[in-house]
Design a protein around this motif. Structure first.
Motif, PDB file in Angstrom:
ATOM      1  N   GLU A 116       0.834  -1.191   0.000  1.00  0.00           N
ATOM      2  CA  GLU A 116       0.000   0.000   0.000  1.00  0.00           C
ATOM      3  C   GLU A 116       0.873   1.246   0.000  1.00  0.00           C
ATOM      4  N   LYS A 124     -12.140  11.736  -7.409  1.00  0.00           N
ATOM      5  CA  LYS A 124     -13.466  11.995  -6.886  1.00  0.00           C
ATOM      6  C   LYS A 124     -13.784  13.489  -6.961  1.00  0.00           C
ATOM      7  N   ARG A 160      -1.659  13.307   0.364  1.00  0.00           N
ATOM      8  CA  ARG A 160      -3.046  13.733   0.272  1.00  0.00           C
ATOM      9  C   ARG A 160      -3.331  14.748   1.361  1.00  0.00           C
ATOM     10  N   ARG A 209      -6.572   5.596  -9.182  1.00  0.00           N
ATOM     11  CA  ARG A 209      -7.091   4.543  -8.304  1.00  0.00           C
ATOM     12  C   ARG A 209      -6.091   4.212  -7.207  1.00  0.00           C
ATOM     13  N   TYR A 210      -4.824   4.170  -7.583  1.00  0.00           N
ATOM     14  CA  TYR A 210      -3.772   3.861  -6.617  1.00  0.00           C
ATOM     15  C   TYR A 210      -3.694   4.937  -5.539  1.00  0.00           C
ATOM     16  N   GLN A 267      -6.112   7.025  -4.566  1.00  0.00           N
ATOM     17  CA  GLN A 267      -7.318   7.162  -3.762  1.00  0.00           C
ATOM     18  C   GLN A 267      -7.627   5.955  -2.885  1.00  0.00           C
ATOM     19  N   SER A 268      -7.351   4.758  -3.393  1.00  0.00           N
ATOM     20  CA  SER A 268      -7.794   3.570  -2.651  1.00  0.00           C
ATOM     21  C   SER A 268      -6.739   2.481  -2.538  1.00  0.00           C
ATOM     22  N   GLN A 269      -5.478   2.778  -2.968  1.00  0.00           N
ATOM     23  CA  GLN A 269      -4.411   1.795  -2.901  1.00  0.00           C
ATOM     24  C   GLN A 269      -4.807   0.489  -3.592  1.00  0.00           C
ATOM     25  N   ASP A 270      -5.527   0.623  -4.709  1.00  0.00           N
ATOM     26  CA  ASP A 270      -6.010  -0.525  -5.463  1.00  0.00           C
ATOM     27  C   ASP A 270      -4.838  -1.400  -5.908  1.00  0.00           C
TER      28      ASP A 270
END
Length: 303
Positions: free
Chosen positions: A37, A93, A114, A140-141, A143-146
């Protein structure tokens, strides 16, 4: 995100973005399972550059490959960076936006901070040429550590490894750091640890030791070269009657240029933004340094 050139596997961590004290603290070893992460920290809000018309899209796309190789002039690269910020912000977002800082770091290819609705992304120049799918993965990485996004980004980095420079600085660059009264490298290293967590990559040197020009009415005590990532300090400061804190102040000021954007506004580059000035005031002897400059620096003109 680390390059696979590192001695160890990529290590990415997650820290609560609302807890700056925790972000600065060492991570306990018990959290090793979260290595996949990203590290998220608080950051100040910043103004992103202006909008660009659609007629620039084609030209900026063509410039992306050259930017990835570090072949663009600063003004064109800045326009490209702002264009990418606009594209990336579209994937975030609502109410959030992106701030991009290009780097030539040979170890960390992508890092995220952030804060206050802004995602600050320090990314290697290879991302200047990133296709839409990669930019969506960056969003995506961030915002949500996808994990799937992280895997895609690693593949992109591996595929562009040839753009990672083998050395952080040209080996032919000659540095002069030891003065009669101050060692610039020692001062720089101390400031880097105290204020920047050791993240400043610039080199430092005394400027040319040339004879002064008669009738000089002003003096530039320090400078920061974007292209060379080099801080130069005027050798007139290497004197017994110049306090250490003032030399530190000049170095600290120039170090801030590596951290803060220098946007182009109305065709002119702004070197000292409001965010930059606020960061200046964090220097622990800020008031003393400003007072010394106002009352004593005139003495240096005759040296």
């Amino acid at each position: 995100m680390k390059s696979n050139r590192s001695a160890t596997a990529p290590a990415l961590r997650l820290v609560d973005a609302e807890s700056p004290a925790e972000a600065d603290a060492p991570e306990p070893s018990s959290r090793g399972a979260r290595d996949a992460e990203t590290l998220l920290e608080d950051d100040v809000d910043v103004d992103v550059g202006g909008e660009f018309g659609e007629d620039l899209e084609e030209a900026l796309t063509a410039a992306a490959e050259r930017a990835a190789a570090g072949e663009l002039d600063p003004a064109t690269e800045d326009a490209l960076r702002q264009w990418l910020q606009r594209r990336l912000s579209a994937y975030l977002k609502a109410g959030h936006r992106a701030r991009i800082i290009f780097t030539d770091n040979v170890h960390t290819m992508l890092s995220v901070k952030r804060g206050q609705g802004v995602y600050t992304l320090r990314m290697h120049r290879m991302f200047a040429a990133a296709p839409p799918a990669v930019l969506r993965a960056v969003a995506r990485y961030a915002q949500s550590q996808d994990r799937d996004a992280g895997a895609l980004l690693r593949r992109y980095i591996d595929g562009n490894e040839h753009l990672i420079r083998d050395a952080e600085r040209p080996r032919s660059q000659q540095l002069d750091t030891q003065g009669a009264h101050f060692n610039l490298q020692e001062l720089f290293d101390d400031l880097n640890a105290r204020y920047f967590g050791g993240t400043i990559e610039a080199k430092i040197t005394w400027g040319p030791r040339t004879r002064r020009k008669p009738g000089r009415e002003s003096i530039k005590l320090g400078s920061y070269s974007i292209e060379e990532r080099l801080i130069r300090v005027h050798p007139v400061l290497d004197a017994a009657d110049v306090p250490r804190f003032f030399v530190e102040w000049i170095i600290y000021h120039e170090m801030l240029h590596e951290v803060h954007d220098m946007p182009i506004v109305d065709g002119r580059r702004v070197y000292h933004t409001p965010e930059f000035r606020r960061a200046e005031a964090l220097f622990d002897r800020y008031a003393e340094a400003v007072l010394w400059e106002r009352t004593q620096v005139h003495k240096l003109l005759d040296r």
